[in-house]
Design an enzyme around this catalytic site. Structure first.
Site, PDB file in Angstrom:
ATOM      1  N   HIS A 191       0.810  -1.302  -0.133  1.00  0.00           N
ATOM      2  CA  HIS A 191      -0.004  -0.046   0.194  1.00  0.00           C
ATOM      3  C   HIS A 191       0.893   1.383   0.051  1.00  0.00           C
ATOM      4  O   HIS A 191       0.814   2.085   0.887  1.00  0.00           O
ATOM      5  CB  HIS A 191      -0.728  -0.094   1.282  1.00  0.00           C
ATOM      6  N   GLU A 293      -0.157   1.315  -5.753  1.00  0.00           N
ATOM      7  CA  GLU A 293       0.030  -0.036  -4.965  1.00  0.00           C
ATOM      8  C   GLU A 293       0.155  -1.323  -5.824  1.00  0.00           C
ATOM      9  O   GLU A 293      -0.902  -1.495  -6.621  1.00  0.00           O
ATOM     10  CB  GLU A 293      -1.538  -0.349  -3.898  1.00  0.00           C
TER      11      GLU A 293
END
Length: 321
Positions: A191, A293
């Site tokens: 992330h 991501e």
């Protein structure tokens, strides 16, 4: 009981210090060191002789800093980030495992980012990469609470490496260690929060003709028609392929390369969400961050006992016009 608990912490820290000493002896330039971070949490600092660096907290196996040769921070870390377990750290590179977002029965983004990882002194070999100047190997195994939430035994190994040109590489390996013959499936994401000058000066390229799911429109599938994405409102969309993030004001391009991770997510919460729904993000922080991501979401990874999956992320920052 108190004396025994204190002794256990001292012994653990001595072991960690010994591991760091042994793993650091192979280079003339100090490759990494164990240090105390915010709120006394242990972190590993990776260094390169030209002042490039990265920082990895054992809490969450969480990369919180990546700096270039000028000492410029390349990752965004929230001005209100909370370094206090079990709260996840806002910014850097959180690990979403065994679940991305709410795509399953586990709590959002899973539990790997909320656990204390250990140094892995004897990891199985990875293909050699001569460009790696400094690296650290970490390992996570499930706790009793994890097994109640997600009843599967696993070993999650991760190497964080800093390359000779300042590139940052994260290599994850997840192995099914169930002894009852049971398979398991999971979703996953790095992330990554990038630091940008101003979200209005940023574009993401490498997406043309790709299908994507727009979370803000009930995950409906679309095909990207333009050659780049720019940002004027909240974004939460998922693509394929490696990507380029161009920051025009800083004249910098981030290159995101990935292996074993079929999806990519582009996310910015914009002003209303960051102010009203994200308590650990500053009101104006959304202007200076963008998540790009590397992920495996649409098709979960399934492993039989003894099988291992590997996912690799490589980030580099290069000058651009």
């Amino acid at each position: 009981m108190k004396m025994r608990s204190h002794r256990g912490r001292v012994e653990t820290r001595i072991i960690v210090l010994l591991l760091v000493t042994v793993l650091s002896m192979a280079t003339d330039c100090p490759s990494f060191e164990l240090a105390k971070g915010i709120n006394g949490l242990d972190k590993i600092v990776l260094r390169e002789c030209r002042s490039r660096s990265a920082e990895v907290y054992l809490y969450g196996g969480h990369v919180t800093s990546w700096k270039n040769e000028n000492g410029e921070e390349l990752l965004y870390l929230s001005s209100k980030a909370i370094f206090k377990p079990p709260k996840p750290i806002r910014g850097g590179i959180p690990l979403c495992f065994p679940q991305f977002s709410n795509y399953g029965p586990v709590k959002s983004h899973g539990f790997a980012r909320n656990r204390i990882w250990e140094l892995d002194a004897n990891p199985p070999p990875l293909p050699s990469n001569s460009s790696s100047i400094a690296f650290v190997d970490l390992i996570l195994r499930p706790t009793e609470d994890d097994l109640k939430m997600w009843p599967n035994n696993f070993e999650f190994r991760m190497r964080v490496a800093l390359g000779s040109e300042g590139e940052l590489t994260l290599t994850s390996r997840v192995r099914n260690t169930n002894s009852d013959g049971k398979r398991f499936s999971f979703t996953f994401a790095y992330h990554t929060y990038f630091s940008v000058s101003d979200i209005s000066e940023v574009r993401v390229e490498g997406l043309e003709t790709l299908d994507y799911l727009d979370k803000l429109r009930n995950r409906e599938r679309f095909t990207e028609q333009g050659d780049a994405i720019t940002f004027e409102s909240e974004a939460s969309i998922r693509f394929l392929r490696y990507l380029y993030l161009l920051d025009h004001e800083k004249k910098r391009t981030f290159v995101v390369r990935k292996e074993g991770l079929a999806d990519a997510v582009v996310w910015n919460p914009w002003d209303k969400k960051s102010k009203k729904k994200i308590s650990d993000m500053g009101d104006e922080d959304y202007k200076h961050m963008l998540c790009v991501e590397a992920a495996a979401i649409e098709r979960p990874i399934t492993l039989k006992p003894g099988e291992e999956w590997k996912g690799r992320l490589e980030l580099s920052a290069v000058p651009s016009c």
